[in-house]
Design an enzyme around this catalytic site. Structure first.
Site, PDB file in Angstrom:
ATOM      1  N   ARG A 115       0.877  -1.326   0.059  1.00 16.77           N
ATOM      2  CA  ARG A 115       0.078  -0.063  -0.175  1.00 16.77           C
ATOM      3  C   ARG A 115       0.988   1.170   0.076  1.00 16.77           C
ATOM      4  O   ARG A 115       2.002   1.159   0.259  1.00 16.77           O
ATOM      5  CB  ARG A 115      -1.209   0.001   1.173  1.00 16.77           C
ATOM      6  CG  ARG A 115      -0.636  -0.518   2.442  1.00 16.77           C
ATOM      7  CD  ARG A 115       0.472  -0.013   3.274  1.00 16.77           C
ATOM      8  NE  ARG A 115       0.179   1.686   3.348  1.00 16.77           N
ATOM      9  CZ  ARG A 115       0.983   2.513   3.586  1.00 16.77           C
ATOM     10  NH1 ARG A 115       2.397   2.073   3.728  1.00 16.77           N
ATOM     11  NH2 ARG A 115       0.793   3.564   3.694  1.00 16.77           N
ATOM     12  N   ARG A 122      -7.301  -0.596  -7.043  1.00 17.35           N
ATOM     13  CA  ARG A 122      -7.484   0.442  -6.154  1.00 17.35           C
ATOM     14  C   ARG A 122      -7.669   1.622  -7.077  1.00 17.35           C
ATOM     15  O   ARG A 122      -6.856   1.937  -7.779  1.00 17.35           O
ATOM     16  CB  ARG A 122      -6.489   0.637  -5.033  1.00 17.35           C
ATOM     17  CG  ARG A 122      -6.658  -0.412  -3.925  1.00 17.35           C
ATOM     18  CD  ARG A 122      -5.660  -0.065  -2.695  1.00 17.35           C
ATOM     19  NE  ARG A 122      -6.210   0.767  -1.840  1.00 17.35           N
ATOM     20  CZ  ARG A 122      -5.535   1.348  -0.876  1.00 17.35           C
ATOM     21  NH1 ARG A 122      -4.342   1.086  -0.658  1.00 17.35           N
ATOM     22  NH2 ARG A 122      -6.246   2.158   0.235  1.00 17.35           N
ATOM     23  N   GLN A 125      -1.971   2.857  10.012  1.00 19.73           N
ATOM     24  CA  GLN A 125      -0.750   2.759   9.309  1.00 19.73           C
ATOM     25  C   GLN A 125       0.202   3.622  10.215  1.00 19.73           C
ATOM     26  O   GLN A 125       1.509   3.369   9.922  1.00 19.73           O
ATOM     27  CB  GLN A 125      -1.075   3.367   7.802  1.00 19.73           C
ATOM     28  CG  GLN A 125      -1.866   2.374   6.779  1.00 19.73           C
ATOM     29  CD  GLN A 125      -3.315   2.606   6.658  1.00 19.73           C
ATOM     30  OE1 GLN A 125      -3.853   2.923   7.933  1.00 19.73           O
ATOM     31  NE2 GLN A 125      -3.846   2.549   5.593  1.00 19.73           N
ATOM     32  N   ASP A 166      -2.061  10.902  -2.586  1.00 16.58           N
ATOM     33  CA  ASP A 166      -2.248   9.726  -3.323  1.00 16.58           C
ATOM     34  C   ASP A 166      -2.472  10.209  -4.978  1.00 16.58           C
ATOM     35  O   ASP A 166      -2.468   9.366  -5.844  1.00 16.58           O
ATOM     36  CB  ASP A 166      -3.443   9.043  -2.850  1.00 16.58           C
ATOM     37  CG  ASP A 166      -3.002   8.126  -1.719  1.00 16.58           C
ATOM     38  OD1 ASP A 166      -2.870   8.663  -0.500  1.00 16.58           O
ATOM     39  OD2 ASP A 166      -2.478   7.048  -2.058  1.00 16.58           O
ATOM     40  N   ASN A 172      -5.512  12.494  -0.104  1.00  9.24           N
ATOM     41  CA  ASN A 172      -4.456  11.689   0.925  1.00  9.24           C
ATOM     42  C   ASN A 172      -5.302  10.827   1.810  1.00  9.24           C
ATOM     43  O   ASN A 172      -6.704  10.964   1.825  1.00  9.24           O
ATOM     44  CB  ASN A 172      -3.439  12.428   1.564  1.00  9.24           C
ATOM     45  CG  ASN A 172      -2.389  11.713   2.315  1.00  9.24           C
ATOM     46  OD1 ASN A 172      -1.567  10.837   1.643  1.00  9.24           O
ATOM     47  ND2 ASN A 172      -2.034  12.094   3.504  1.00  9.24           N
ATOM     48  N   LYS A 173      -4.873  10.135   2.745  1.00  9.58           N
ATOM     49  CA  LYS A 173      -5.511   9.302   3.781  1.00  9.58           C
ATOM     50  C   LYS A 173      -6.534   9.948   4.447  1.00  9.58           C
ATOM     51  O   LYS A 173      -6.305  11.240   4.876  1.00  9.58           O
ATOM     52  CB  LYS A 173      -4.401   8.543   4.883  1.00  9.58           C
ATOM     53  CG  LYS A 173      -4.829   7.689   5.707  1.00  9.58           C
ATOM     54  CD  LYS A 173      -5.798   6.772   5.349  1.00  9.58           C
ATOM     55  CE  LYS A 173      -5.350   5.862   4.451  1.00  9.58           C
ATOM     56  NZ  LYS A 173      -6.023   4.904   3.577  1.00  9.58           N
TER      57      LYS A 173
HETATM   58  O1  MRU Z   1      -4.417   3.321   2.219  1.00  6.09           O
HETATM   59  P1  MRU Z   1      -2.968   3.591   2.075  1.00  6.09           P
HETATM   60  O2  MRU Z   1      -2.194   2.803   3.343  1.00  6.09           O
HETATM   61  O3  MRU Z   1      -2.608   3.056   0.695  1.00  6.09           O
HETATM   62  O4  MRU Z   1      -2.916   4.911   1.925  1.00  6.09           O
HETATM   63  C1  MRU Z   1      -1.546   5.548   2.110  1.00  6.09           C
HETATM   64  C2  MRU Z   1      -1.703   7.087   1.828  1.00  6.09           C
HETATM   65  O5  MRU Z   1      -2.470   7.675   2.072  1.00  6.09           O
HETATM   66  C3  MRU Z   1      -0.197   7.674   1.853  1.00  6.09           C
HETATM   67  O6  MRU Z   1      -0.210   9.009   2.478  1.00  6.09           O
HETATM   68  C4  MRU Z   1       0.017   8.039   0.460  1.00  6.09           C
HETATM   69  O7  MRU Z   1      -0.110   6.918  -0.301  1.00  6.09           O
HETATM   70  C5  MRU Z   1       1.446   8.739   0.171  1.00  6.09           C
HETATM   71  S1  MRU Z   1       2.618   7.287   0.251  1.00  6.09           S
HETATM   72  C6  MRU Z   1       4.116   8.066  -0.153  1.00  6.09           C
END
Ligand code: MRU
Length: 337
Positions: free
Chosen positions: A44, A85, A187, A228, A238-239
Site C-alpha cells: 500500500r 484500487r 498505518q 495519493d 491523501n489518507k
Molecule cells: O490506504 P493507504 O495505506 O495506501 O494510504 C496511503 C496514504 O494515504 C499515503 O499517505 C500516500 O499513499 C502517500 S505514500 C508516499
C-alpha cells in the site's frame, strides 16, 4: 528499509497487513495475485502500488510471451491491475508507462523487466531529492506532525513525507515526530512508528483526535503528509483525516506540506472533486485487528481518503523542489499523467 523486491524474475512483497509484529515476505509469480495484494493492502502507499503494478506487468508478460495474442493478454492484465484500487494515480501512471513501453519494444522480457526496475529506482531517487528539498523547510528543533505512512514502506524506499523527515533528521533538525495512529487501519501506529523507531528518529504516537490539542498547546511546528493524487490546481487526496489536519493547521497558523513525486500528479483533472475516492468495507470501522469494537449491524462510512483543497496547502514538496501557490502555475511543469 524496503517493502518490494524483484529477484530471479519473481516479485516479493513485505506483508504490510502483519507489521509491526510479523515480518513476512510473500512471493508472487501471477499478476492476478499482485492485484489482490494491492486490494488487500499487503502492499500500500501510492508509489509502492505503482511499482508493484509495474512488476506485475512483467509477470503478465512472462505468462503470455509464448502464447498467441500478447497484446490482448497484456491489456487484460492491465485492466485487472487497474481495478485493484482507484485513488492513487501512481497505479495508472505506472500501468500506462509499462503499456507504452511494451507497445514500443514488443514482448521483450529483459527490457520490460528493466523498465519496471527503472520505475522502482527512479522512485527512490525522487524521494531522496524531495527529502533534501523539504528539509530546507524544517526549522532547527522542529516538532513535526505526520499522518498515515508515507515512508519507505509506502514507496520504493526512503519515503516522501518520511523522506523529508529522514533528511531533516540527518541534518540534526528534528526534535520530535508526532505520528497519528491513523484509524481505521492504523498505518501510523503500525508502519510509521515502526519505521521511525527502527531508524532511531524520535517519535511519539498519538491517537488521531489528539492532534488539535497538540497544536493548541504550541507543540507542532509543521505538518507534512504524503499524497495519493494531486489535481492540476493543487487539491490533493491523501489518507482520510488529512483534511481535518489541514483545517486544524490553518486555524493554528502552522505550515502544512505534502510531499509527492511527479508520478502522483494528475494534471488531466482540474480539481479535487474529480478524484475517485475509494470506499472500503465497514468491518475496518467496526473492529480492530479482527476484534469487534462496535455493535453488530451498526451502519458505517469508510472512505479510505479525503481531499484537501489547495487553499489549505502551504507548499508541495517535489523532486524538482518546493512548489508554492498558485499551484496551477507551479505544477504546470509536471510530467505526471
Ligand atoms: O490506504 P493507504 O495505506 O495506501 O494510504 C496511503 C496514504 O494515504 C499515503 O499517505 C500516500 O499513499 C502517500 S505514500 C508516499
Amino acid at each position: 528499509m524496503e517493502a518490494i523486491r524483484w529477484k530471479d524474475s519473481t516479485l516479493y512483497l513485505l506483508d504490510q497487513t502483519r507489521l509491526p509484529t510479523i515480518e513476512d515476505w510473500l512471493r508472487y509469480t501471477d499478476y492476478r495475485q499482485v492485484a489482490k495484494a494491492i486490494q488487500t493492502m499487503v502492499v500500500r502507499g501510492a508509489p509502492a502500488i505503482g511499482i508493484a503494478a509495474a512488476y506485475a506487468m512483467v509477470l503478465a508478460a512472462q505468462e503470455n510471451v509464448c502464447k498467441g495474442n500478447f497484446p490482448a493478454a497484456m491489456s487484460q492484465a492491465k485492466a485487472v491491475l487497474a481495478a485493484s484500487r482507484p485513488t492513487a494515480v501512481n497505479l495508472f501512471w505506472a500501468l500506462d508507462r509499462m503499456e507504452n513501453f511494451w507497445l514500443s519494444v514488443g514482448p521483450d522480457l529483459p527490457r520490460l523487466e528493466e523498465e519496471a526496475r527503472a520505475i522502482h529506482l527512479e522512485d527512490i531517487q525522487m524521494n531522496q531529492a524531495m527529502g533534501l528539498a523539504g528539509a530546507e523547510l524544517v526549522p532547527h528543533g522542529a516538532r513535526i506532525l505526520t499522518h498515515c505512512n508515507a515512508g519507505a514502506l509506502a514507496t520504493g524506499g526512503y519515503g516522501t513525507a518520511l523522506g523529508v523527515i529522514r533528511a531533516a533528521h540527518a541534518q540534526g533538525k528534528v526534535s520530535m515526530v508526532y505520528a497519528d495512529e491513523t484509524r481505521p487501519l492504523l498505518q501510523g501506529a503500525r508502519l510509521t512508528a515502526y519505521e521511525l523507531v527502527r531508524d532511531q528518529i524520535p517519535v511519539t504516537l498519538i491517537c488521531d483526535n489528539m492532534a488539535g490539542c497538540l497544536m493548541a498547546q504550541g507543540k507542532i511546528d509543521l505538518v507534512v503528509v504524503g499524497c495519493d493524487r494531486m489535481a492540476a490546481n493543487g487539491d490533493f487526496a491523501n489518507k482520510i483525516g488529512t483534511y481535518s489536519l489541514a483545517v486544524l493547521a490553518k486555524h493554528h497558523g502552522i505550515p502544512f506540506y505534502t510531499a509527492l513525486p511527479s508520478s502522483t500528479i494528475d494534471r488531466s483533472i482540474p480539481n479535487g472533486s474529480c478524484i475517485p475516492v475509494e470506499q472500503r468495507g465497514g468491518e475496518e470501522v467496526t473492529g480492530l485487528a479482527g476484534v469487534p469494537t462496535a455493535p453488530l449491524g451498526v451502519e458505517t462510512w469508510n472512505p479510505a481518503f479525503d481531499v484537501t483543497p489547495h487553499q489549505l496547502l502551504t507548499a508541495a514538496i517535489t523532486e524538482r523542489g518546493v512548489l508554492r501557490p498558485p499551484f496551477v502555475e507551479s505544477l504546470s511543469y509536471s510530467s505526471g499523467r
